[in-house]
Enzyme design. Structure first.
Site, short mmCIF file in Angstrom:
data_model
loop_
_atom_site.label_atom_id
_atom_site.label_comp_id
_atom_site.label_asym_id
_atom_site.label_seq_id
_atom_site.Cartn_x
_atom_site.Cartn_y
_atom_site.Cartn_z
N ASN A 7 0.79 -1.23 0.00
CA ASN A 7 0.00 0.00 0.00
C ASN A 7 0.83 1.28 0.00
O ASN A 7 0.31 2.35 0.30
CB ASN A 7 -0.99 0.00 1.17
CG ASN A 7 -2.16 0.94 0.93
OD1 ASN A 7 -2.70 0.98 -0.15
ND2 ASN A 7 -2.53 1.69 1.93
N ASP A 8 2.10 1.19 -0.32
CA ASP A 8 2.92 2.41 -0.38
C ASP A 8 4.11 2.23 -1.32
O ASP A 8 5.23 2.63 -1.02
CB ASP A 8 3.40 2.79 1.02
CG ASP A 8 3.84 4.25 1.11
OD1 ASP A 8 3.48 5.04 0.20
OD2 ASP A 8 4.53 4.60 2.07
#
Length: 120
Positions: free
Chosen positions: A2-3
């Site tokens: 998610n990053d």
């Protein structure tokens, strides 16, 4: 993860490539944003970071979406929401940075994604 952004993705280069043009992802770091969710959201996050600061954001996102789709084929519903998911991630980057600055104002790293996201 998610990053997936240029500060969290490790890139390796093939030593036999004299121009250093061949590179591949060898790892990722910074698991602080990990969540369980739809794989298309991971694509949206990576694409959001890739378009930041680009004159033609759609052209910048195209090779990422195309490469992802070759390995993990997207269904029609995922493609239909991808643009909105990318925009949402940019909004999240700005909101997260603002919230983190409240807690740690002197930490400049916390807003590293904010300024470019506003321009996108």
């Amino acid at each position: 993860h998610n990053d997936a952004n240029d500060l969290n993705v490790l890139i390796g280069h093939r030593s036999s490539d004299p121009d250093g043009l061949y590179s591949r992802v060898t790892g990722i770091i910074d698991f602080g944003d990990m969540v369980e969710g739809s794989p298309v959201v991971e694509l949206a996050v990576g694409a959001a970071y890739a378009i930041v600061g680009k004159n033609d954001p759609l052209a910048a996102a195209l090779p990422i979406v195309s490469g992802y789709n070759e390995v993990f084929p997207l269904i029609e519903e995922e493609l239909a929401c991808l643009y909105d998911l990318i925009a949402i991630r940019l909004c999240m980057s700005v909101a997260i940075s603002a919230e983190q600055r409240k807690a740690e104002a002197p930490n400049e790293y916390l807003s590293v994604s904010e300024k470019p996201a506003w321009k996108s």
